[in-house]
Design a protein around this motif. Structure first.
Motif, PDB file in Angstrom:
ATOM      1  N   ALA A  29      -5.485   6.940   0.093  1.00 39.87           N
ATOM      2  CA  ALA A  29      -4.999   6.560  -1.245  1.00 39.87           C
ATOM      3  C   ALA A  29      -4.900   5.043  -1.352  1.00 39.87           C
ATOM      4  O   ALA A  29      -5.204   4.458  -2.405  1.00 39.87           O
ATOM      5  N   THR A  30      -4.468   4.377  -0.285  1.00 46.16           N
ATOM      6  CA  THR A  30      -4.367   2.913  -0.303  1.00 46.16           C
ATOM      7  C   THR A  30      -5.740   2.286  -0.503  1.00 46.16           C
ATOM      8  O   THR A  30      -5.917   1.399  -1.349  1.00 46.16           O
ATOM      9  N   GLU A  31      -6.697   2.768   0.269  1.00 46.93           N
ATOM     10  CA  GLU A  31      -8.042   2.184   0.162  1.00 46.93           C
ATOM     11  C   GLU A  31      -8.634   2.430  -1.224  1.00 46.93           C
ATOM     12  O   GLU A  31      -9.281   1.559  -1.788  1.00 46.93           O
ATOM     13  N   GLU A  32      -8.381   3.613  -1.761  1.00 50.99           N
ATOM     14  CA  GLU A  32      -8.902   3.932  -3.080  1.00 50.99           C
ATOM     15  C   GLU A  32      -8.256   3.027  -4.132  1.00 50.99           C
ATOM     16  O   GLU A  32      -8.925   2.498  -5.017  1.00 50.99           O
ATOM     17  N   ALA A  33      -6.948   2.824  -3.998  1.00 54.82           N
ATOM     18  CA  ALA A  33      -6.241   2.011  -4.993  1.00 54.82           C
ATOM     19  C   ALA A  33      -6.701   0.552  -4.954  1.00 54.82           C
ATOM     20  O   ALA A  33      -6.688  -0.135  -5.974  1.00 54.82           O
ATOM     21  N   PHE A  34      -7.076   0.078  -3.770  1.00 58.17           N
ATOM     22  CA  PHE A  34      -7.442  -1.333  -3.615  1.00 58.17           C
ATOM     23  C   PHE A  34      -8.954  -1.575  -3.599  1.00 58.17           C
ATOM     24  O   PHE A  34      -9.389  -2.721  -3.407  1.00 58.17           O
ATOM     25  N   ALA A  35      -9.725  -0.518  -3.781  1.00 57.81           N
ATOM     26  CA  ALA A  35     -11.179  -0.668  -3.670  1.00 57.81           C
ATOM     27  C   ALA A  35     -11.689  -1.719  -4.650  1.00 57.81           C
ATOM     28  O   ALA A  35     -11.380  -1.666  -5.838  1.00 57.81           O
ATOM     29  N   GLY A  36     -12.431  -2.668  -4.142  1.00 69.09           N
ATOM     30  CA  GLY A  36     -13.008  -3.700  -5.011  1.00 69.09           C
ATOM     31  C   GLY A  36     -12.159  -4.948  -5.094  1.00 69.09           C
ATOM     32  O   GLY A  36     -12.513  -5.897  -5.777  1.00 69.09           O
ATOM     33  N   GLY A  37     -11.023  -4.969  -4.416  1.00 66.35           N
ATOM     34  CA  GLY A  37     -10.240  -6.204  -4.359  1.00 66.35           C
ATOM     35  C   GLY A  37      -9.165  -6.340  -5.419  1.00 66.35           C
ATOM     36  O   GLY A  37      -8.555  -7.402  -5.564  1.00 66.35           O
ATOM     37  N   SER A  50      -5.039   0.530 -11.544  1.00 67.38           N
ATOM     38  CA  SER A  50      -3.862   1.235 -12.064  1.00 67.38           C
ATOM     39  C   SER A  50      -4.161   2.637 -12.544  1.00 67.38           C
ATOM     40  O   SER A  50      -3.268   3.463 -12.653  1.00 67.38           O
ATOM     41  N   GLY A  51      -5.418   2.898 -12.883  1.00 67.69           N
ATOM     42  CA  GLY A  51      -5.728   4.172 -13.517  1.00 67.69           C
ATOM     43  C   GLY A  51      -5.458   4.153 -15.015  1.00 67.69           C
ATOM     44  O   GLY A  51      -5.854   5.067 -15.731  1.00 67.69           O
ATOM     45  N   GLY A  62       0.853  -1.191   0.000  1.00 68.43           N
ATOM     46  CA  GLY A  62       0.000   0.000   0.000  1.00 68.43           C
ATOM     47  C   GLY A  62       0.882   1.232   0.000  1.00 68.43           C
ATOM     48  O   GLY A  62       2.101   1.131  -0.199  1.00 68.43           O
ATOM     49  N   TYR A  63       0.253   2.383   0.173  1.00 71.43           N
ATOM     50  CA  TYR A  63       0.997   3.647   0.193  1.00 71.43           C
ATOM     51  C   TYR A  63       1.313   4.021   1.641  1.00 71.43           C
ATOM     52  O   TYR A  63       0.444   3.969   2.507  1.00 71.43           O
TER      53      TYR A  63
END
Lengths: 551, 551
Positions: free
Chosen positions: A409-417, A421-422, A402-403
Motif C-alpha cells: 500500500a505504501t509503494e502504491e500510494a507513493f508510486a511516481g514520487g 490521494s485517490g 507510509g503505512y
C-alpha cells in the motif's frame, strides 16, 4: 565534505536539534508557565502543570518499557488526557495511536492488534467498548484507565488508574526526551481506505512540528488563541492542533460531546476564538444559534474541511459571527495541507461568487512542497482549465512516512514520487484545485470517512442479498450518508429496516446505510456494477422513495 | 532500521524536501502571482515577475559556473536587486554574501578575498568604493553592475550589466533549483568580532527557512504585510525578512536611503504595515513625525533590536502610531532569535513599568531550542534572580553552521554545546533575560557593530599614542558612539580632532571615535587596562569635557 562551506561546519549540539512538537510545549511551559493550557468542566491547568504531567506520563511510560517501537493506543474523547497524550507519548519516544471513538469493538481490536499496542489508555465513558475490543484482540497491552466523573463507566479489569501512572515516576528531564531523529515516528492514525481493513498512517516528528507551525502561519493565529475542541483529536491528531495551540501558548477548551448546545455554551463561557470541524459542526452550531436567536459577542474563526459548506450555510454562519477558512487534506498529510487562501479582492464579490470561490480546496500549505492535479497514468499535470479532471497529489515534508507494515500500500500510494490521494479534482486557471469526486469509494458522513467497500462486505453477508452497491446519498444533517442499492437473490425477500439492523449488528453505527433501495443494478458487459449510475440514483433519491428506503 | 516504524518508511521524494526559503517564493509566485512583490520608486513588480527574475539570475549564475562552493558577494542598498539576490543566489546553489555598504574599501576587500568571491554584484551608487576594494583585493570576481537611476555612479571596468546577466539564460526550472541538502550553506555574513578581522558567519537553508517562518509566527504577521526596508539587507540577510515577506506574500517597500524623511514618506505613500530597525530608526522617524505634527493613519508594527528603546522614546513612538516589538539576536543566530514576548496582563501597568518590561531581551524564538544565561566557566545556568550575571548562550536550529575557514573561532564559539554570544545578561525569575553588558568589546552605533579592538588597533598606529582604550559612550543620536581614552607617549602631543581625523583616514567613518579623551589609564597589577573603569568614565562624560573630547 571538504569544501570551504562544509569543512568544520557540520551538525553539532549547539546548532542542530531534531524538529519535534516536544520543543513547542517545553518553550511555552517556560515562557507562559501560568497561562491556562486546558479548561475542561471544572478543571483548569496551566502550561507548567500540563508540561509536568506530560513529563510524568513520559517517565512512567519509559520506566514501563516504552521505546521507539512501542505503540501507545488511546480511546479518548477530547479531554485533557487526550491533550497530554499528544506530548507525553512523544516525549517518551513511543508512538501515539489515537483510535476513533466511533468504531465498533471489532474495529478497535483490529487496530490494537495491527499497531501491536503495548499500552491502551481508555476513557471511563468508553470502557465498555474497550473491554469488548480487548476480549477480541490478541495483544495484551497495559491498560490505563482515565476516570472522567462526567462519564463514569465500568472498571476495566487489571487497569491502572491514569493518575496513578502519572505518579509512578518523577517527571522526565528535558534532556531525556525523545526524539533522537526527527524522522522518528510520532503518531499512528488509522484511516478507512477503499479496502475493508484500515491502514495505519505513520507520522514523524518533523512533519508534526512543521504542520503545527503551518497551522499558525496559514490561519495567522494570534498569541494565546482560545481553541475549542470540536474536531476529534483522533482525526489526524486533531489536525496537529494540540501542537499548534502549544506553540501559540493558547488554551485548549476541551469538550467531551461536541453537540450544538455544548459548542454554543462553550463559546460563550470560555470566550472561544478558534475552532475546527467538519461542515456539519458549523451547520449545527449555526442552526442552534439561529434557533436561540444568539449572535456571537465576537467573531469565532472556524477552520473547516471535508466538503465545502454550501453558499447558504456560509452566509448564515457568517451572520451568526463565524468566519470560515476552508482547508483540505487527508490523514496521510497530517490533516489540512491545502487551504483556500483568500484574496482581499474577493471580499468585493457578491455572496454566491464568494461562496463558489471559498468552496474550492485551494493551494498547498506553505510547508507542503507541492499540491498538484495529475493524470494518474502519465503523472502529467492536467491543464489548469477548471475542467480537465485528474488525481490530487501531494509532495513534501507533511506527507506521511507510509503505512505501517503495509509495503504494497505504501509503494502504491507513493508510486511516481507523489502521494496519490485517490481524490479527483480539477485545477483552475488561477492554480486553485477543486475536488470533483472524492475517491470513489469513500463516503463522508458527519466528518467521518466510511469505506463503501467495507459496508458492501457486510451487506453481502446477508443471506438474501445477491449484489449490492453502497454509495453516498446527500443528507441534510450529515452531509452525506451511506445508501445501499441491493439486488436480492431470486425468491428471497428482505426489508430496508431489516438490512439496516443487520448492518448495525456488525458495523459502527455511523458506517451503516440510512437508506436501502431494492433495485436491479446496472452492470457492464463484464458484469461489473456501474457505480457512477448508482451514484446518480443516490443523488436523486427523494420524497416517497427516500421515505421507503429509510426502513 | 528494521523496526516496524522504520521498515519501508524511509525518506523519499514524495515525503521529504530539504527545507529552503526557495520553496517559500515558489509557492507565493504560484498562489499570488499578481500580488506586488516589490515597490521601489517607479518600479513595481509582481511575485511572478520577481520569481522569474530570480530564476533567471540563478540560471545565469549556474551557467557561469556557480555551485555550492561559490560565493556571490553583493554591495547593495535595499533595492529590488537585493531582494532578488536573496532568492536567485540560493536557487543557483551558491552562497550569498551581502556586504555592509558602510565599510571602507579595505574592509570590503578583506571580505571579497576571505569569502573567495566569484561574483560581485554592485549598485551604481557604490561603484566607487567597489572599484577601490577590487583594486585592493586579490580575487577577480565576475563584476555585475546594477544601474540605479536614483544613484548613478561611474561604470566599473569589465562589469556586466545586471539586466544583461538576467537575460543570458532561460529561467531555471523548479526541479533544478538547489539545495540538495538543507544543511547546505545559503549565506555568508561578516560580523565584527572582538578581533580586528571580521568573521564569516555561515547560514544553512534549514535555519533560514525556519527563522523566516518564525518571524511570521512571533510577530503574528498577517497575510500580505507591506514591509518597509529600513533595516539593511546586509544585516543577517535583513533578519531573514526577504524570506518571511515572501512566505506571507507581502510587498517589499524598498528604500535606498532610510532617512527619517524617506521613512515617513514611504509609510504614507505605500501604506506600510511593518518595519524593522535599530532603535535609532524608530527614534528618527518618531522625531520627524513629531516635528511635522504627523500621526500615522493606521498603526505601524516596528520590530527593533540592538538596545532597548528608553521609556520616553517608547511612549513618544507609540503616540505617533508605532507599535514596538523588542527582539534580540546576533549575526550568528540569523538575526532575531529572542523576543520580549508580551503578556496581555502587562498592558495594564503604568508606562514606566511597561517600558522596563519591554526593555528586556526576553525569551527564545519558538524555533530556537534554548536561550540561557550561564556561567562561562562551568556552563551552569545562573540563578534566575535578575541579579546574577552570566553569558547569553543559544542552542538550536537557528544557530549558524560556524565561521568560514576559521576552525578555532568556530570551536571556541561552540565550546560546551552552546553558541556563546559573549553578551552578558541576567535571568529574571520569570525566565526573561536582560542584557547587562554586551560583549565587552563591541560598540553598537546607529545599529552597526564596531569592534573596539579594531579601533584601538588603528589608534595605536598614531606615533604619539602610548596606550588607548576604546569604549562605548552614550549618544543621543546614535545610541552609542566609540569614545577613545588615550595616554600619550612622554613628550608627545596630539589633539582630539587630530586623532579623529587620523582614524577617518583608516576606518569606515561609523567606526571612528567621536570623542577622544587624554588621560592616564587605570591598569591592573599585571599592566592590563581596566576597561570597566574606562567604561564608567565614558558613561559619565558630559558638558565641557564632552565638548573638548569632540575635537
Amino acid at each position: 565534505m571538504n569544501g570551504k562551506y562544509e569543512a568544520g561546519l557540520g551538525k553539532r549540539r549547539a546548532n542542530y536539534t531534531p524538529l519535534s512538537p516536544v520543543s513547542l510545549i517545553r518553550r511555552t511551559a517556560r515562557v507562559h508557565p501560568d497561562h491556562a493550557a486546558v479548561h475542561y468542566g471544572g478543571v483548569s491547568r496551566s502550561w507548567s502543570e500540563t508540561y509536568a504531567r506530560c513529563a510524568s506520563l513520559a517517565a512512567a511510560l519509559r520506566s514501563r518499557g516504552a521505546g521507539s517501537e512501542s505503540t501507545v493506543a488511546a480511546l479518548l474523547p477530547n479531554t485533557p488526557a487526550a491533550v497530554e497524550m499528544a506530548f507525553g507519548v512523544p516525549m517518551s519516544g513511543a508512538v501515539l495511536n489515537m483510535i476513533n471513538t466511533r468504531l465498533d469493538a471489532a474495529g478497535v481490536a483490529f487496530i490494537l492488534d495491527h499497531g501491536e499496542a503495548e499500552f491502551f489508555v481508555v476513557d471511563s465513558g468508553l470502557a465498555e467498548i474497550a473491554a469488548e475490543a480487548l476480549s477480541l484482540a490478541a495483544v495484551q497491552p497495559v491498560i490505563v484507565y482515565v476516570h472522567d466523573p462526567a462519564a463514569p463507566g465500568e472498571e476495566l479489569e487489571g487497569a491502572l488508574e491514569y493518575e496513578t501512572l502519572l505518579a509512578e515516576a518523577d517527571p522526565m528531564r528535558d534532556a531525556d526526551m525523545a526524539p533522537g531523529d526527527e524522522w522518528d515516528a510520532i503518531a499512528l492514525n488509522y484511516t478507512s481506505g477503499t479496502t475493508g481493513n484500515p491502514k495505519g498512517v505513520v507520522y514523524h516528528h518533523r512533519g508534526a512540528y512543521l504542520n503545527a507551525l503551518a497551522n499558525a502561519v496559514e490561519w495567522t493565529l494570534p498569541h494565546h488563541p482560545r481553541y475549542l475542541w470540536t474536531l476529534p483529536m483522533f482525526h489526524c491528531n486533531g489536525w496537529c492542533f494540540p501542537w499548534t495551540v502549544a506553540a501559540m501558548a493558547g488554551t485548549n477548551i476541551c469538550l467531551r460531546a461536541p453537540t450544538a448546545e455544548n459548542i454554543l455554551a462553550a463559546i460563550g463561557a470560555s470566550a472561544v476564538t478558534h475552532l475546527c470541524g467538519a461542515p456539519i459542526v458549523l451547520n449545527m452550531a449555526t442552526t442552534e444559534a439561529e434557533n436561540r436567536g444568539i449572535a456571537l459577542d465576537s467573531p469565532v474563526e472556524v477552520m473547516t474541511a471535508g466538503a465545502a459548506p454550501p453558499a447558504a450555510v456560509l452566509k448564515r454562519a457568517e451572520a451568526v459571527g463565524f468566519r470560515i477558512t476552508h482547508v483540505y487534506g487527508l490523514t496521510e498529510v497530517y490533516g489540512p495541507a491545502a487551504i483556500c487562501a483568500w484574496k482581499p479582492d474577493w471580499d468585493e464579490l457578491p455572496a454566491t461568487e464568494r461562496a463558489a470561490l471559498k468552496a474550492r480546496q485551494g493551494v498547498n500549505y506553505t510547508v507542503l512542497e507541492e499540491l498538484s492535479v495529475r493524470d494518474p497514468e502519465t503523472l502529467e499535470p492536467v491543464e489548469p482549465d477548471g475542467e480537465r479532471m485528474g488525481e490530487v497529489m501531494f509532495r513534501g515534508n507533511v506527507v506521511m512516512k507510509g503505512y505501517l507494515k503495509n509495503g504494497p500500500a505504501t509503494e502504491e500510494a507513493f508510486a511516481g514520487g507523489h502521494f496519490r490521494s485517490g481524490d479527483l479534482a480539477v485545477m483552475h486557471p488561477d492554480g486553485y484545485i477543486q475536488l470533483k469526486d472524492r475517491s470513489k469509494d469513500i463516503i463522508i458522513t458527519g466528518g467521518e470517512n466510511v469505506s463503501s467497500i467495507e459496508v458492501e462486505g457486510v451487506i453481502y453477508l446477508h443471506p438474501a442479498v445477491s449484489e449490492a452497491a453502497v454509495v453516498a446519498a446527500p443528507d441534510e444533517r450529515w452531509g452525506e450518508t451511506p445508501a445501499a442499492f441491493v439486488e436480492l437473490k431470486e425468491g428471497c425477500t428482505a426489508t430496508a429496516s431489516e438490512l439496516i439492523a443487520f448492518c448495525r449488528e456488525r458495523l459502527a453505527h455511523f458506517k451503516c446505510p440510512r437508506l436501502v433501495v431494492f433495485r436491479d443494478l446496472p452492470k457492464t458487459s463484464t458484469g461489473k456494477i456501474q457505480k457512477f449510475v448508482v451514484r446518480q440514483w443516490a443523488a436523486e433519491i427523494d420524497g416517497e422513495e427516500r421515505r421507503l428506503a429509510s426502513g
